[in-house]
Design a protein around this motif. Sequence first.
Motif, PDB file in Angstrom:
ATOM      1  N   THR A  16       0.827  -1.208   0.000  1.00  0.00           N
ATOM      2  CA  THR A  16       0.000   0.000   0.000  1.00  0.00           C
ATOM      3  C   THR A  16       0.862   1.260   0.000  1.00  0.00           C
ATOM      4  N   GLU A  17       1.900   1.272   0.829  1.00  0.00           N
ATOM      5  CA  GLU A  17       2.764   2.450   0.913  1.00  0.00           C
ATOM      6  C   GLU A  17       3.521   2.682  -0.389  1.00  0.00           C
ATOM      7  N   LEU A  18       3.979   1.612  -1.034  1.00  0.00           N
ATOM      8  CA  LEU A  18       4.706   1.767  -2.295  1.00  0.00           C
ATOM      9  C   LEU A  18       3.786   2.297  -3.387  1.00  0.00           C
ATOM     10  N   ARG A  19       2.535   1.860  -3.392  1.00  0.00           N
ATOM     11  CA  ARG A  19       1.585   2.391  -4.363  1.00  0.00           C
ATOM     12  C   ARG A  19       1.313   3.873  -4.089  1.00  0.00           C
ATOM     13  N   ARG A  20       1.164   4.220  -2.800  1.00  0.00           N
ATOM     14  CA  ARG A  20       0.924   5.621  -2.443  1.00  0.00           C
ATOM     15  C   ARG A  20       2.084   6.507  -2.878  1.00  0.00           C
ATOM     16  N   LEU A  21       3.310   6.036  -2.642  1.00  0.00           N
ATOM     17  CA  LEU A  21       4.482   6.818  -3.023  1.00  0.00           C
ATOM     18  C   LEU A  21       4.501   7.070  -4.531  1.00  0.00           C
ATOM     19  N   ARG A  22       4.224   6.020  -5.292  1.00  0.00           N
ATOM     20  CA  ARG A  22       4.222   6.173  -6.756  1.00  0.00           C
ATOM     21  C   ARG A  22       3.148   7.157  -7.202  1.00  0.00           C
ATOM     22  N   GLN A  42       5.115  -6.993 -12.835  1.00  0.00           N
ATOM     23  CA  GLN A  42       5.947  -7.207 -11.645  1.00  0.00           C
ATOM     24  C   GLN A  42       5.681  -6.127 -10.595  1.00  0.00           C
ATOM     25  N   LEU A  43       5.623  -4.882 -11.037  1.00  0.00           N
ATOM     26  CA  LEU A  43       5.368  -3.798 -10.095  1.00  0.00           C
ATOM     27  C   LEU A  43       3.982  -3.941  -9.470  1.00  0.00           C
ATOM     28  N   SER A  44       3.000  -4.304 -10.269  1.00  0.00           N
ATOM     29  CA  SER A  44       1.651  -4.483  -9.741  1.00  0.00           C
ATOM     30  C   SER A  44       1.611  -5.592  -8.704  1.00  0.00           C
ATOM     31  N   ASN A  45       2.378  -6.656  -8.933  1.00  0.00           N
ATOM     32  CA  ASN A  45       2.429  -7.751  -7.966  1.00  0.00           C
ATOM     33  C   ASN A  45       3.110  -7.327  -6.671  1.00  0.00           C
ATOM     34  N   ILE A  46       4.111  -6.451  -6.758  1.00  0.00           N
ATOM     35  CA  ILE A  46       4.755  -5.923  -5.551  1.00  0.00           C
ATOM     36  C   ILE A  46       3.758  -5.074  -4.765  1.00  0.00           C
ATOM     37  N   GLU A  47       3.056  -4.195  -5.471  1.00  0.00           N
ATOM     38  CA  GLU A  47       2.103  -3.313  -4.802  1.00  0.00           C
ATOM     39  C   GLU A  47       0.895  -4.072  -4.263  1.00  0.00           C
ATOM     40  N   ALA A  48       0.602  -5.224  -4.835  1.00  0.00           N
ATOM     41  CA  ALA A  48      -0.514  -6.052  -4.368  1.00  0.00           C
ATOM     42  C   ALA A  48      -0.062  -7.063  -3.328  1.00  0.00           C
ATOM     43  N   SER A  49       1.202  -6.983  -2.903  1.00  0.00           N
ATOM     44  CA  SER A  49       1.762  -7.835  -1.837  1.00  0.00           C
ATOM     45  C   SER A  49       1.945  -9.283  -2.263  1.00  0.00           C
ATOM     46  N   ARG A  50       1.886  -9.553  -3.559  1.00  0.00           N
ATOM     47  CA  ARG A  50       2.097 -10.926  -4.010  1.00  0.00           C
ATOM     48  C   ARG A  50       3.580 -11.252  -4.149  1.00  0.00           C
ATOM     49  N   PHE A  51       4.400 -10.221  -4.424  1.00  0.00           N
ATOM     50  CA  PHE A  51       5.844 -10.389  -4.535  1.00  0.00           C
ATOM     51  C   PHE A  51       6.527  -9.628  -3.409  1.00  0.00           C
ATOM     52  N   GLY A  52       7.646 -10.159  -2.939  1.00  0.00           N
ATOM     53  CA  GLY A  52       8.467  -9.428  -1.996  1.00  0.00           C
ATOM     54  C   GLY A  52       9.331  -8.409  -2.733  1.00  0.00           C
ATOM     55  N   SER A  54      13.348  -6.364  -2.353  1.00  0.00           N
ATOM     56  CA  SER A  54      14.626  -6.275  -1.639  1.00  0.00           C
ATOM     57  C   SER A  54      14.871  -4.860  -1.141  1.00  0.00           C
ATOM     58  N   PRO A  55      15.730  -4.694  -0.124  1.00  0.00           N
ATOM     59  CA  PRO A  55      16.089  -3.347   0.348  1.00  0.00           C
ATOM     60  C   PRO A  55      16.674  -2.490  -0.776  1.00  0.00           C
ATOM     61  N   GLU A  56      17.471  -3.104  -1.663  1.00  0.00           N
ATOM     62  CA  GLU A  56      18.072  -2.356  -2.765  1.00  0.00           C
ATOM     63  C   GLU A  56      17.009  -1.793  -3.698  1.00  0.00           C
ATOM     64  N   ARG A  57      16.014  -2.639  -4.002  1.00  0.00           N
ATOM     65  CA  ARG A  57      14.948  -2.164  -4.881  1.00  0.00           C
ATOM     66  C   ARG A  57      14.085  -1.110  -4.184  1.00  0.00           C
ATOM     67  N   LEU A  58      13.900  -1.241  -2.872  1.00  0.00           N
ATOM     68  CA  LEU A  58      13.140  -0.222  -2.132  1.00  0.00           C
ATOM     69  C   LEU A  58      13.835   1.127  -2.196  1.00  0.00           C
ATOM     70  N   HIS A  59      15.161   1.123  -2.047  1.00  0.00           N
ATOM     71  CA  HIS A  59      15.904   2.381  -2.159  1.00  0.00           C
ATOM     72  C   HIS A  59      15.748   2.979  -3.559  1.00  0.00           C
ATOM     73  N   ALA A  60      15.777   2.118  -4.577  1.00  0.00           N
ATOM     74  CA  ALA A  60      15.607   2.596  -5.947  1.00  0.00           C
ATOM     75  C   ALA A  60      14.217   3.190  -6.143  1.00  0.00           C
ATOM     76  N   MET A  61      13.205   2.542  -5.592  1.00  0.00           N
ATOM     77  CA  MET A  61      11.836   3.050  -5.709  1.00  0.00           C
ATOM     78  C   MET A  61      11.707   4.396  -5.012  1.00  0.00           C
ATOM     79  N   ALA A  62      12.328   4.528  -3.820  1.00  0.00           N
ATOM     80  CA  ALA A  62      12.266   5.791  -3.092  1.00  0.00           C
ATOM     81  C   ALA A  62      12.907   6.913  -3.917  1.00  0.00           C
ATOM     82  N   ARG A  63      14.040   6.619  -4.556  1.00  0.00           N
ATOM     83  CA  ARG A  63      14.684   7.639  -5.398  1.00  0.00           C
ATOM     84  C   ARG A  63      13.785   8.011  -6.569  1.00  0.00           C
ATOM     85  N   ASN A  64      13.225   7.006  -7.223  1.00  0.00           N
ATOM     86  CA  ASN A  64      12.365   7.261  -8.386  1.00  0.00           C
ATOM     87  C   ASN A  64      11.127   8.057  -8.002  1.00  0.00           C
ATOM     88  N   TYR A  65      10.641   7.831  -6.783  1.00  0.00           N
ATOM     89  CA  TYR A  65       9.421   8.502  -6.329  1.00  0.00           C
ATOM     90  C   TYR A  65       9.721   9.786  -5.556  1.00  0.00           C
TER      91      TYR A  65
END
Length: 283
Positions: A16-22, A42-52, A54-65
Amino acid sequence: MTRKAVPGVRRRRLGTELRRLREQAGLTATEGARLLGISQAQLSNIEASRFGVSPERLHAMARNYRCSETTYIDGLIDLARDQKNGWWETFREVLPASLLDLAELECHATGLQSANTAHIPGLLQTTDHAREIFRQVVPEFSRTEIEHRVSHRLQRQSILDLPSPPPYQAVIHEAALRVPVGGSTVARHQLDHLLEQSEREHIIIQVLPFSIGAYPGSGQTILYAHGSTPRLDTVSLDQSHGPALVDAEAELDAYRSLLARMATVALPPADSRNFISSIARQL
């Protein structure tokens, strides 16, 4: 056949938080996925909690957002890392998922606050009190379901006995204290239990007496679970169909203010203990 793992409340909150950030960054799912170098699916599955994730990808998402709030990003990483099944999973087949979510929230909370009008808070109920509450549910629970719910409630209370327990502040209306649930003996034991718990360093119990009249939040049963940062707090509202979770920022702000006002008009802890003692002596 191995039962498919069900995403817990913390995993769902991460999505939910990753979708909100985007969305706050003004990006579509397709645009967000392109910036990450992954597919939109893949992104939709992450935001829907179906996929985990990684911390590295979370940092990348934070930068992108364009999110630079360090404590918030660290909190998201904690949500992503801590995916071990807790004790509540043993109740997955016998209790509603909302009760498992509640236990998971409490287990990971950095602090807890509650406000109760009609009942003693679940985290402070005795076994006999809890059992009698469940006996009064309509439609009636079976004896087995009652015992499952009592066991679940008692295991929730174990967080208050941890070596480093979360601070817990409970505001309880006089109405909840005066109802002799289970009869005078059970009710007296329950009040004595409240007094014992109120003496613990990490627990604050305050009473809202009838004499204060109307007060903010009257009629609501609220549990506020503090996260690693206020943006990751969660409110659980007790409803007829079970706990309902609230985590939108505006609503969190409103409930923080509401609980603060309730604590202000309630009796101080020492006066509350005396008040509870006086009710117990009348039984």
